[in-house]
Write a protein that holds these residues in place. Structure first.
Motif, PDB file in Angstrom:
ATOM      1  N   LEU A  79       0.823  -1.206   0.000  1.00  0.00           N
ATOM      2  CA  LEU A  79       0.000   0.000   0.000  1.00  0.00           C
ATOM      3  C   LEU A  79       0.860   1.261   0.000  1.00  0.00           C
ATOM      4  O   LEU A  79       0.626   2.191  -0.783  1.00  0.00           O
ATOM      5  CB  LEU A  79      -0.929   0.003   1.215  1.00  0.00           C
ATOM      6  N   PHE A  80       1.863   1.304   0.868  1.00  0.00           N
ATOM      7  CA  PHE A  80       2.714   2.498   0.928  1.00  0.00           C
ATOM      8  C   PHE A  80       3.591   2.619  -0.319  1.00  0.00           C
ATOM      9  O   PHE A  80       3.883   3.735  -0.770  1.00  0.00           O
ATOM     10  CB  PHE A  80       3.569   2.477   2.192  1.00  0.00           C
ATOM     11  N   PHE A  81       4.008   1.488  -0.867  1.00  0.00           N
ATOM     12  CA  PHE A  81       4.748   1.545  -2.132  1.00  0.00           C
ATOM     13  C   PHE A  81       3.866   2.122  -3.231  1.00  0.00           C
ATOM     14  O   PHE A  81       4.312   2.951  -4.036  1.00  0.00           O
ATOM     15  CB  PHE A  81       5.234   0.146  -2.521  1.00  0.00           C
ATOM     16  N   GLY A  82       2.598   1.691  -3.255  1.00  0.00           N
ATOM     17  CA  GLY A  82       1.673   2.245  -4.242  1.00  0.00           C
ATOM     18  C   GLY A  82       1.455   3.737  -4.047  1.00  0.00           C
ATOM     19  O   GLY A  82       1.367   4.499  -5.013  1.00  0.00           O
ATOM     20  N   GLY A  83       1.378   4.185  -2.765  1.00  0.00           N
ATOM     21  CA  GLY A  83       1.220   5.608  -2.500  1.00  0.00           C
ATOM     22  C   GLY A  83       2.412   6.411  -2.973  1.00  0.00           C
ATOM     23  O   GLY A  83       2.259   7.487  -3.576  1.00  0.00           O
TER      24      GLY A  83
ATOM     25  N   PRO B 150       6.021   7.905   2.445  1.00  0.00           N
ATOM     26  CA  PRO B 150       5.489   6.561   2.182  1.00  0.00           C
ATOM     27  C   PRO B 150       6.543   5.607   1.648  1.00  0.00           C
ATOM     28  O   PRO B 150       6.467   4.396   1.909  1.00  0.00           O
ATOM     29  CB  PRO B 150       4.382   6.816   1.142  1.00  0.00           C
ATOM     30  N   ALA B 151       7.528   6.129   0.913  1.00  0.00           N
ATOM     31  CA  ALA B 151       8.576   5.248   0.392  1.00  0.00           C
ATOM     32  C   ALA B 151       9.372   4.620   1.528  1.00  0.00           C
ATOM     33  O   ALA B 151       9.707   3.431   1.485  1.00  0.00           O
ATOM     34  CB  ALA B 151       9.503   6.025  -0.535  1.00  0.00           C
ATOM     35  N   SER B 152       9.675   5.411   2.567  1.00  0.00           N
ATOM     36  CA  SER B 152      10.444   4.864   3.695  1.00  0.00           C
ATOM     37  C   SER B 152       9.634   3.811   4.453  1.00  0.00           C
ATOM     38  O   SER B 152      10.181   2.786   4.884  1.00  0.00           O
ATOM     39  CB  SER B 152      10.863   5.990   4.636  1.00  0.00           C
ATOM     40  N   VAL B 153       8.314   4.042   4.617  1.00  0.00           N
ATOM     41  CA  VAL B 153       7.483   3.052   5.309  1.00  0.00           C
ATOM     42  C   VAL B 153       7.416   1.761   4.497  1.00  0.00           C
ATOM     43  O   VAL B 153       7.448   0.653   5.060  1.00  0.00           O
ATOM     44  CB  VAL B 153       6.070   3.621   5.557  1.00  0.00           C
ATOM     45  N   ALA B 154       7.327   1.888   3.173  1.00  0.00           N
ATOM     46  CA  ALA B 154       7.292   0.694   2.326  1.00  0.00           C
ATOM     47  C   ALA B 154       8.585  -0.101   2.462  1.00  0.00           C
ATOM     48  O   ALA B 154       8.565  -1.339   2.588  1.00  0.00           O
ATOM     49  CB  ALA B 154       7.069   1.105   0.868  1.00  0.00           C
TER      50      ALA B 154
ATOM     51  N   ALA C 259      18.696   5.341   1.526  1.00  0.00           N
ATOM     52  CA  ALA C 259      19.009   6.014   0.266  1.00  0.00           C
ATOM     53  C   ALA C 259      18.075   5.552  -0.849  1.00  0.00           C
ATOM     54  O   ALA C 259      17.685   6.338  -1.721  1.00  0.00           O
ATOM     55  CB  ALA C 259      20.468   5.745  -0.113  1.00  0.00           C
ATOM     56  N   LEU C 260      17.700   4.267  -0.817  1.00  0.00           N
ATOM     57  CA  LEU C 260      16.748   3.751  -1.808  1.00  0.00           C
ATOM     58  C   LEU C 260      15.404   4.448  -1.678  1.00  0.00           C
ATOM     59  O   LEU C 260      14.791   4.848  -2.679  1.00  0.00           O
ATOM     60  CB  LEU C 260      16.578   2.243  -1.614  1.00  0.00           C
ATOM     61  N   ALA C 261      14.918   4.622  -0.433  1.00  0.00           N
ATOM     62  CA  ALA C 261      13.654   5.336  -0.234  1.00  0.00           C
ATOM     63  C   ALA C 261      13.776   6.803  -0.640  1.00  0.00           C
ATOM     64  O   ALA C 261      12.856   7.362  -1.247  1.00  0.00           O
ATOM     65  CB  ALA C 261      13.235   5.222   1.234  1.00  0.00           C
ATOM     66  N   ALA C 262      14.908   7.426  -0.320  1.00  0.00           N
ATOM     67  CA  ALA C 262      15.131   8.818  -0.729  1.00  0.00           C
ATOM     68  C   ALA C 262      15.174   8.928  -2.247  1.00  0.00           C
ATOM     69  O   ALA C 262      14.786   9.959  -2.816  1.00  0.00           O
ATOM     70  CB  ALA C 262      16.425   9.345  -0.122  1.00  0.00           C
ATOM     71  N   GLY C 263      15.640   7.856  -2.908  1.00  0.00           N
ATOM     72  CA  GLY C 263      15.689   7.871  -4.367  1.00  0.00           C
ATOM     73  C   GLY C 263      14.326   8.068  -5.004  1.00  0.00           C
ATOM     74  O   GLY C 263      14.220   8.634  -6.103  1.00  0.00           O
ATOM     75  N   GLY C 264      13.256   7.609  -4.344  1.00  0.00           N
ATOM     76  CA  GLY C 264      11.917   7.843  -4.870  1.00  0.00           C
ATOM     77  C   GLY C 264      11.613   9.334  -4.955  1.00  0.00           C
ATOM     78  O   GLY C 264      11.039   9.813  -5.941  1.00  0.00           O
ATOM     79  N   ALA C 265      11.998  10.085  -3.913  1.00  0.00           N
ATOM     80  CA  ALA C 265      11.797  11.540  -3.934  1.00  0.00           C
ATOM     81  C   ALA C 265      12.624  12.184  -5.035  1.00  0.00           C
ATOM     82  O   ALA C 265      12.168  13.127  -5.707  1.00  0.00           O
ATOM     83  CB  ALA C 265      12.157  12.131  -2.580  1.00  0.00           C
ATOM     84  N   LEU C 266      13.837  11.684  -5.264  1.00  0.00           N
ATOM     85  CA  LEU C 266      14.706  12.268  -6.282  1.00  0.00           C
ATOM     86  C   LEU C 266      14.173  12.003  -7.688  1.00  0.00           C
ATOM     87  O   LEU C 266      14.310  12.841  -8.581  1.00  0.00           O
ATOM     88  CB  LEU C 266      16.124  11.730  -6.132  1.00  0.00           C
ATOM     89  N   ILE C 267      13.551  10.841  -7.896  1.00  0.00           N
ATOM     90  CA  ILE C 267      12.919  10.565  -9.190  1.00  0.00           C
ATOM     91  C   ILE C 267      11.787  11.556  -9.442  1.00  0.00           C
ATOM     92  O   ILE C 267      11.623  12.093 -10.538  1.00  0.00           O
ATOM     93  CB  ILE C 267      12.404   9.111  -9.234  1.00  0.00           C
ATOM     94  N   ALA C 268      10.992  11.815  -8.387  1.00  0.00           N
ATOM     95  CA  ALA C 268       9.910  12.796  -8.515  1.00  0.00           C
ATOM     96  C   ALA C 268      10.458  14.192  -8.801  1.00  0.00           C
ATOM     97  O   ALA C 268       9.866  14.962  -9.556  1.00  0.00           O
ATOM     98  CB  ALA C 268       9.066  12.798  -7.241  1.00  0.00           C
ATOM     99  N   VAL C 269      11.589  14.531  -8.196  1.00  0.00           N
ATOM    100  CA  VAL C 269      12.222  15.833  -8.443  1.00  0.00           C
ATOM    101  C   VAL C 269      12.636  15.967  -9.899  1.00  0.00           C
ATOM    102  O   VAL C 269      12.377  16.992 -10.547  1.00  0.00           O
ATOM    103  CB  VAL C 269      13.441  16.016  -7.515  1.00  0.00           C
ATOM    104  N   LEU C 270      13.292  14.939 -10.420  1.00  0.00           N
ATOM    105  CA  LEU C 270      13.725  14.987 -11.821  1.00  0.00           C
ATOM    106  C   LEU C 270      12.535  15.135 -12.764  1.00  0.00           C
ATOM    107  O   LEU C 270      12.562  15.933 -13.709  1.00  0.00           O
ATOM    108  CB  LEU C 270      14.515  13.717 -12.162  1.00  0.00           C
TER     109      LEU C 270
END
Length: 623
Positions: free
Chosen positions: A212-216, A242-246, A558-569
């Motif tokens: 669920l959190f991965f989907g969010g 949500p990425a970190s919780v997933a 860092a993997l969870a933070a990478g989700g935010a960086l993808i959104a930034v790009l």
């Protein structure tokens, strides 16, 4: 039984008590400061312009404190639930014995919920006075960074006592609820033998929560590029949560795999540490969980903020057609060699929407511009004239309709909004006004910024010298670099207030998990010593294990933070046309160094303490 259990195994519950107390303190402080900022009344004797600026600043502070409060609630809930779940898991053999002597599932659940209730009340009792100190620190930071005026303090309200006690109890009970239900469902013999459901680390609840959190997080990444500058930035900044919780949900699977490839070194100690990481998956995941959230939020959000700032500056550089920027308080007049000069006068204002009970007011930034010069310098056509106004690049104003605008020194009344310039990543004024609309007396105190474009072949040095008679002159690139430095400084200050105390809280959660884990490993350490290992070797093996789990936590964070960086790009590419990413490498290195130092020292101290007694004494003891 709940009171007796707390008294007998107090070492297991110290971490949970500390987590509740700090969580209550952080939530209480953020809520009191938010209410204080929302109801702040500027002191008498200030000019109208100063009162508007203070009102605008407190409005921004309220928004920032709303983020702080949301983050505090999230971190408190996460750290407390993680700590309680680990505490319950470390007692599964005791709970199994209780079932074997006649305890029912309901009694086990009530026992654990009773302990959580007592810990919630005790934690809130400690957290309320601690919250006053946290509030004083947060208020000092806000004053120090000029988000609020001097003299601003958080105001105590008696009703916060009920909120704080309710928060402590709610977080503690909610944190133990799932763990209590799972502990009661496990068959006692399976818990004693650590087989069947007791040995299963990836429960159905973990799978569902993780997916669920991965989907969010994935949904935010997909939608962020379509949200425009404001919406896209907000969504990208929220991906890390949500990425970190997933990632934490799948940590029992991921942490041992990543930890095993860490450099343990050779020999018996390396093999022992590697085996402990592989076999104690719950313990490894519990230690890594707060660290994953810490890295994801601090690194992900800080990198996102820096990237959006850099994208805004790059966008300004591409769209601003000027050679010099002049700071002053009025128009430049006629200067030989100048082709175009867009003098933009900045004023604070107050917009009012609606009528009667639906009336709402908000602070805005207003620019008085010459439409032709503004269009020539910024490359954006602007149609202004009479009493018509245009929504500016900062957004927050509808592109049509009517607004009531009040400026320092007078009310301009109802104004038609006839259009809008494109919103930008760098933001800017909320409203653009034509020159003749504002009386000269009201413009006397306005700050001016003039963007100057030279004629072909003009003598830059001579024109610069002439412009210097009006005010300080900067090359456009120098001004943009200074502006970027100011934005970065502001961004760092915001991140410190938003994530500073929260990051420290998450780090304390890591320490709690190590301490709780070590408190239950005395017999394990004793068994290792009677097989031939010395006390120093046991401590070094535990230290190697801690470093491996910390390394895994850093990688997964860092993997969870990478989700935010993808959104930034994706967002910067959609808004500005160029994908931008700025990584705060000093911060990344600092977080890694602090995490390794703290976990290493905590593991060293706790394992040394756990091996203080003679191993024969521990193995012969019956609890």
């Amino acid at each position: 039984m709940s009171r007796a259990g707390l008294a007998q195994r107090w070492t297991l519950f110290v971490g949970a008590l500390l987590s509740v107390a700090l969580g209550v303190a952080l939530v209480q402080s953020s809520l009191l400061l938010l209410i204080s900022a929302a109801t702040y009344d500027p002191p008498p004797g200030l000019s109208e312009a100063q009162r508007m600026q203070i009102s605008d600043g407190t409005t921004a502070a309220v928004a920032m404190l709303g983020v702080v409060l949301g983050g505090a609630v999230f971190l408190a809930g996460f750290v407390i639930s993680s700590t309680f779940a680990f505490t319950v898991d470390q007692r599964r053999r005791d709970l199994a014995l209780l079932r074997l002597v006649g305890g029912s599932r309901g009694q086990v659940r009530r026992l654990l919920l009773g302990e959580a209730l007592l810990l919630g009340l005790a934690g809130a009792s400690l957290g309320i006075p601690a919250g006053l100190q946290v509030m004083a620190l947060q208020a000092w930071l806000m004053r120090r960074f000029a988000f609020v005026p001097e003299g601003f303090t958080g105001q105590w309200r008696m009703w916060i006592l009920g909120v704080s006690f309710g928060t402590g109890v709610l977080l503690a009970v909610a944190g133990v609820l799932v763990a209590a239900r799972r502990a009661a469902r496990v068959r006692p013999l399976e818990a004693l033998r650590e087989t069947g459901a007791a040995a299963r680390v990836m429960t159905a609840g973990r799978w569902i929560a993780g997916l669920l959190f991965f989907g969010g997080a994935l949904a935010l990444i997909i939608v962020a590029p379509h949200g425009g500058p404001a919406g896209g930035v907000a969504m990208a900044m929220n991906v890390a949560m949500p990425a970190s919780v997933a990632v934490v949900a799948f940590a029992p699977l991921l942490v041992p795999v990543i930890a095993r490839v860490m450099p343990f070194g050779g020999g018996v100690l390396g093999s022992l540490a590697r085996a402990n990481v592989r076999d104690a998956r719950r313990r490894s995941a519990s230690v890594a969980a707060p660290l994953i959230v810490l890295v994801a939020l601090v690194v992900g959000n800080t990198a996102a903020g820096a990237s959006f700032t850099a994208a805004g500056v790059d966008e300004l550089k591409r769209t601003t057609h000027a050679d010099f920027v002049v700071e002053g308080r009025g128009p430049l007049g006629s200067v030989p060699g100048v082709a175009t000069a867009s003098t933009e006068l900045s004023l604070p204002g107050e917009l009012t929407y609606g009528q009667g009970e639906d009336e709402e007011s908000e602070g805005v930034s207003v620019l008085v511009v010459d439409p032709a010069a503004y269009a020539a310098v910024h490359g954006t056509p602007v149609t202004l004239g009479g009493r018509a106004v245009v929504a500016g690049p900062g957004g927050d104003v509808p592109a049509s309709g009517t607004v009531r605008l009040r400026l320092p020194g007078g009310d301009l009344g109802e104004l038609p909004v006839t259009g809008a310039v494109p919103t930008t990543m760098s933001g800017g004024a909320n409203l653009l006004l034509p020159p003749g609309l504002v009386p000269a007396l009201q413009l006397a105190e306005a700050s001016a910024l003039s963007f100057v474009a030279l004629e072909p072949g003009a003598d830059r040095a001579a024109v610069r010298a002439a412009l210097a008679r009006t005010g300080p002159v900067s090359d456009l690139d120098d001004w943009l670099r200074a502006d970027a430095a100011g934005r970065d400084d502001t961004n760092r200050k915001v991140m410190l207030i938003v994530l500073g105390l929260g990051g420290l809280y998450a780090l304390i959660g890591v320490i709690n998990s190590i301490v709780i884990g070590a408190a239950t490993r005395r017999r394990e350490f004793a068994e290792a010593r009677v097989t031939g290992l010395t006390r120093g070797q046991v401590v070094r093996a535990a230290l190697l294990e801690a470093y491996a789990v910390t390394g895994a936590g850093l990688v997964l964070g860092a993997l969870a933070a990478g989700g935010a960086l993808i959104a930034v790009l994706a967002t910067t590419s959609a808004v500005t046309g160029t994908a931008t990413l700025t990584l705060p490498w000093p911060l990344v290195g600092g977080v890694a160094l602090v995490a390794l130092t703290v976990t290493g020292l905590t593991s060293l101290i706790t394992s040394w303490s756990a091996t203080r007694q003679a191993p024969v004494t521990l193995l012969a003891a019956r609890e």
